[in-house]
Design a protein around this motif. Structure first.
Motif, PDB file in Angstrom:
ATOM      1  N   SER A 425       0.831  -1.209   0.000  1.00 20.40           N
ATOM      2  CA  SER A 425       0.000   0.000   0.000  1.00 20.40           C
ATOM      3  C   SER A 425       0.863   1.255   0.000  1.00 20.40           C
ATOM      4  CB  SER A 425      -0.922  -0.012   1.220  1.00 20.40           C
ATOM      5  OG  SER A 425      -0.170  -0.006   2.418  1.00 20.40           O
ATOM      6  N   ARG A 426       1.999   1.222   0.709  1.00 22.13           N
ATOM      7  CA  ARG A 426       2.889   2.381   0.718  1.00 22.13           C
ATOM      8  C   ARG A 426       3.511   2.605  -0.656  1.00 22.13           C
ATOM      9  NH1 ARG A 426       5.419   0.882   4.678  1.00 22.13           N
ATOM     10  NH2 ARG A 426       7.242  -0.087   3.698  1.00 22.13           N
ATOM     11  N   ILE A 427       3.917   1.527  -1.329  1.00 21.42           N
ATOM     12  CA  ILE A 427       4.499   1.663  -2.668  1.00 21.42           C
ATOM     13  C   ILE A 427       3.451   2.152  -3.659  1.00 21.42           C
ATOM     14  CG2 ILE A 427       5.530   0.366  -4.574  1.00 21.42           C
ATOM     15  CD1 ILE A 427       6.883  -1.395  -2.503  1.00 21.42           C
ATOM     16  N   ARG A 428       2.239   1.633  -3.539  1.00 22.54           N
ATOM     17  CA  ARG A 428       1.178   2.084  -4.444  1.00 22.54           C
ATOM     18  C   ARG A 428       0.882   3.564  -4.237  1.00 22.54           C
ATOM     19  NH1 ARG A 428      -1.262  -3.033  -3.032  1.00 22.54           N
ATOM     20  NH2 ARG A 428      -1.263  -4.461  -4.829  1.00 22.54           N
ATOM     21  N   TRP A 429       0.914   3.996  -2.988  1.00 21.96           N
ATOM     22  CA  TRP A 429       0.649   5.406  -2.722  1.00 21.96           C
ATOM     23  C   TRP A 429       1.747   6.285  -3.315  1.00 21.96           C
ATOM     24  CZ3 TRP A 429      -2.594   8.984  -2.038  1.00 21.96           C
ATOM     25  CH2 TRP A 429      -2.257  10.195  -1.442  1.00 21.96           C
ATOM     26  N   GLU A 430       3.008   5.876  -3.187  1.00 24.17           N
ATOM     27  CA  GLU A 430       4.095   6.647  -3.791  1.00 24.17           C
ATOM     28  C   GLU A 430       3.984   6.645  -5.314  1.00 24.17           C
ATOM     29  OE1 GLU A 430       7.643   4.940  -2.345  1.00 24.17           O
ATOM     30  OE2 GLU A 430       7.404   5.683  -0.274  1.00 24.17           O
ATOM     31  N   TYR A 431       3.590   5.515  -5.856  1.00 22.87           N
ATOM     32  CA  TYR A 431       3.419   5.437  -7.309  1.00 22.87           C
ATOM     33  C   TYR A 431       2.303   6.367  -7.773  1.00 22.87           C
ATOM     34  CZ  TYR A 431       1.093   3.596 -11.448  1.00 22.87           C
ATOM     35  OH  TYR A 431       0.442   3.476 -12.636  1.00 22.87           O
ATOM     36  N   LEU A 463       7.777   3.465 -12.049  1.00 29.14           N
ATOM     37  CA  LEU A 463       7.763   3.046 -10.648  1.00 29.14           C
ATOM     38  C   LEU A 463       6.863   1.833 -10.437  1.00 29.14           C
ATOM     39  CD1 LEU A 463       8.800   3.709  -7.824  1.00 29.14           C
ATOM     40  CD2 LEU A 463       6.801   5.179  -7.506  1.00 29.14           C
ATOM     41  N   TYR A 464       5.777   1.790 -11.191  1.00 27.84           N
ATOM     42  CA  TYR A 464       4.866   0.650 -11.067  1.00 27.84           C
ATOM     43  C   TYR A 464       5.505  -0.625 -11.605  1.00 27.84           C
ATOM     44  CZ  TYR A 464       0.558  -2.031 -11.242  1.00 27.84           C
ATOM     45  OH  TYR A 464      -0.399  -2.983 -11.056  1.00 27.84           O
ATOM     46  N   ASP A 465       6.314  -0.477 -12.676  1.00 25.38           N
ATOM     47  CA  ASP A 465       7.028  -1.644 -13.194  1.00 25.38           C
ATOM     48  C   ASP A 465       8.054  -2.149 -12.193  1.00 25.38           C
ATOM     49  OD1 ASP A 465       5.551  -1.509 -15.491  1.00 25.38           O
ATOM     50  OD2 ASP A 465       7.011  -0.256 -16.559  1.00 25.38           O
ATOM     51  N   GLU A 466       8.693  -1.221 -11.504  1.00 27.86           N
ATOM     52  CA  GLU A 466       9.625  -1.642 -10.469  1.00 27.86           C
ATOM     53  C   GLU A 466       8.895  -2.329  -9.308  1.00 27.86           C
ATOM     54  OE1 GLU A 466      12.859  -1.573 -10.444  1.00 27.86           O
ATOM     55  OE2 GLU A 466      12.961  -0.724 -12.458  1.00 27.86           O
ATOM     56  N   PHE A 467       7.689  -1.853  -9.029  1.00 24.66           N
ATOM     57  CA  PHE A 467       6.901  -2.435  -7.932  1.00 24.66           C
ATOM     58  C   PHE A 467       6.509  -3.884  -8.242  1.00 24.66           C
ATOM     59  CE2 PHE A 467       2.442  -3.283  -6.745  1.00 24.66           C
ATOM     60  CZ  PHE A 467       2.641  -3.520  -5.402  1.00 24.66           C
TER      61      PHE A 467
END
Length: 473
Positions: A425-431, A463-467
């Motif tokens: 959820s934190r990565i999605r929010w940054e993305y 960033l989403y690809d990195e996620f």
């Protein structure tokens, strides 16, 4: 098709034209409103009054509900609550398993709850006079009095038999119908007696009247009384003992528990009889009102405690659960054995059947020995354990080594899943923040506001690809 549509629209429009006022709601709920009294109807005559729905309407509804249920639950209320619980449980179990399995489990709970319900009716018969003294059982006493007097009126009718509801009642009625018609009754014994020689008539007639007037009626009454008193034990022996492989464990457990509870309740029933006699024949005639108040409070406490206990037991049975009560639960499980944990029809949890939890309940707490003798904690260590967690699930001390290891694995797995969800959820929010920033820059560029370090071919998904490359653990 057109006619059906017209009918649908007409019914819909007419339903909207119904005036929903305070009187309509109160009449629907069968609640007497402020303008339904006889004095007010005498003043206004046949004219109708309309009051808009307001906070006062809900206040009247709550007052009516409290006015009814402040005197406890009656038999009708218990039946409605039981039906509601069974329907909700059936829907939940049908979703969890399937309709067939949910129906079977619900029927098992219904059978166990019915045993507690009939036991409550039996207690209401014994506590008939005391139920009116306890404010918590006024509704129960009212419902039982209505049922009792209805049955008495049926038995008082001409031709009514006391054995009509027994399992051999149809046989008795068939024999009566065969040996009688509208005008006469045929006596098979007298037919046999008519073939005897006339030399022994003076002896045979005496024997005939002795058999028909004394021996046969009294023997039948004695046998019927014994069968009626032993019918519950006979059914228990046939269903729970002989055919226990076909009887679910939940039904066997609650039925056996009720048999043990019945033996413990009998002394209290006799105590109640003696207290009522002492109250009505000694205390009140001699104006011992303070002692009479004490005896009345004892009767109220006795009835209220048993009423609450039976109601909670019926609630556990309807929900397919068990509960622990010292001596009774242990005695029950000595008779029918431990709960089969691999069966979905066996109901809820019985953590006290675990040897580890049983030893803990017997020892209570070994750490309490460091306190001096005579303190409250020292006395507490001698008491049996009543609480085994919600729905009998127990706590960590009650688990075996294998169960505790499984608990730790599930706990670690749950923690890792929670960490993964928080990280994702934190990565999605940054993305989302980065993507929104780039889209805002592209929007400004369309209006001629150019910002450096922007690529026209950038879709903002780096960033989403990195996620996506991250592991889920």
């Amino acid at each position: 098709m057109f006619i059906n549509n017209v009918q649908f629209w007409l019914t819909s429009v007419l339903s909207l034209l119904i005036s929903i006022d305070q009187e309509t709601i109160l009449d629907f709920l069968n609640i007497d409103g402020p303008f339904n009294s006889e004095d007010y109807s005498y003043l206004v005559g046949t004219s109708t009054t309309t009051t808009p729905v307001s906070f006062e309407t809900f206040k009247l509804i709550l007052q009516a509900i409290w006015g009814h249920y402040q005197h406890g639950l009656g038999f009708v209320d218990l039946e409605n609550i039981a039906l509601f619980i069974l329907v909700i449980r059936f829907l939940f179990l049908s979703k969890k398993y399937n309709i067939k399995t949910g129906f079977f489990i619900t029927c098992i709970g219904l059978g166990a709850g019915y045993l507690w319900y009939m036991h409550l009716r039996d207690l209401a018969y014994f506590y008939m006079r005391t139920l009116w003294m306890c404010p918590l059982t006024h509704n129960l006493a009212s419902d039982f009095s209505e049922i009792y007097y209805q049955q008495m009126s049926e038995f008082s009718k001409a031709g009514a038999r006391f054995d009509s509801r027994t399992f051999y009642g149809p046989i008795v009625r068939a024999f009566t119908d065969i040996t009688s018609n509208d005008n006469y009754r045929y006596d098979p014994i007298s037919m046999v007696w008519s073939y005897l020689p006339s030399d022994v008539k003076f002896l045979s007639d005496k024997l005939y009247y002795f058999l028909t007037l004394k021996a046969i009626p009294q023997t039948y009454r004695f046998v019927d009384t014994q069968i009626t008193n032993l019918s519950g034990m006979l059914w228990y022996t046939f269903i729970v003992r002989i055919n226990k492989r076909y009887c679910p464990y939940l039904l066997r457990w609650h039925w056996t528990f009720l048999l043990g509870l019945d033996f413990l309740e009998r002394p209290f029933i006799y105590v109640q009889y003696r207290l009522i006699y002492y109250l009505n024949e000694i205390l009140i005639p001699n104006n011992y009102f303070r002692e009479a108040e004490l005896v009345t409070n004892l009767l109220i406490t006795l009835v209220a405690a048993q009423y609450i206990f039976i109601t909670l037991g019926m609630l556990h049975a309807l929900c397919g659960q068990y509960f622990y009560f010292p001596f009774l639960t242990e005695n029950t499980e000595l008779h029918i054995g431990l709960r089969p944990k691999d069966s979905i029809y066996s109901g809820g949890h019985t953590i006290w059947q675990n040897k580890r939890s049983y030893m803990i309940s017997q020892q209570a707490s070994s750490k309490l020995k460091k306190y001096r003798f005579g303190t409250i904690r020292s006395a507490y260590s001698k008491l049996p354990r009543f609480w085994y967690g919600w729905l009998g699930r127990g706590n960590l001390d009650d688990l075996t080594n294998n169960e505790y290891e499984e608990y730790l694995k599930n706990k670690d797995k749950k923690k890792s899943n929670q960490k993964a969800r928080r990280r994702n959820s934190r990565i999605r929010w940054e993305y989302r923040q980065e993507r929104l920033k780039k889209r805002f820059i592209q929007l400004l560029a369309k209006f001629g506001i150019k910002i450096s370090d922007i690529d026209k071919n950038d879709r903002g998904d780096d960033l989403y690809d990195e996620f996506k490359k991250f592991s889920k653990k």
